[in-house]
Design a protein around this motif. Structure first.
Motif: not given
Length: 106
Positions: A28-35, A37-47
Motif C-alpha cells: 500500500s505504501a509503495a503504491t503512493k510512490e508510483v501514483d 496523484t500520490g494517493r496510492g491504494i489503501s491497506p484495506a483495498t490491498v487486503g
C-alpha cells in the motif's frame, strides 16, 4: 472504466508480493510512490484485492490493478484478466495487411 478480474483468485499477486518481500501495508505504501496523484491504494483495498475468502474483491478497478502491478514489477496481464476482452491468438501476417494496391510494397 472497466473492472478487471484477478487471476487464480489473486494467487499470482500474492506470489509477486512474496517475491518482492512486500506485506499488504508495505505494498500500500509503495503504491503512493508510483501514483502520480500520490494517493496510492489503501491497506484495506490491498487486503481485499490480494486476500482470500469472503472479504476478497475479485474485480478491482483498472487503476488499482495497474498500481499494484507497477509496484510488484509484473505485467498487468500476469496478474489480472479483463472479462469480455480477448486478444487475438495469431498476429496479423503481412499478407493480410492492406498494400493500397501496390503489390511490390511487400
Amino acid at each position: 472504466m472497466p473492472n478487471l478480474q484477478r487471476k487464480d483468485d489473486g494467487q499470482p499477486l500474492r506470489d509477486a508480493m512474496e517475491a518482492a518481500g512486500l506485506s499488504g501495508p508495505a505494498l500500500s505504501a509503495a503504491t503512493k510512490e508510483v501514483d502520480v496523484t500520490g494517493r496510492g491504494i489503501s491497506p484495506a483495498t490491498v487486503g481485499k484485492v490480494a486476500g482470500k475468502g469472503k472479504t476478497a474483491n475479485g474485480r478491482p478497478r483498472l487503476r488499482t490493478a495497474w498500481l499494484l502491478a507497477m509496484v510488484v514489477n509484473k505485467p498487468l496481464q500476469d496478474l489480472f484478466d479483463m472479462p469480455g476482452v480477448s486478444m487475438p491468438t495469431d498476429s496479423t501476417s503481412t499478407d493480410e495487411r492492406s498494400t493500397d494496391g501496390d503489390e511490390d510494397a511487400r
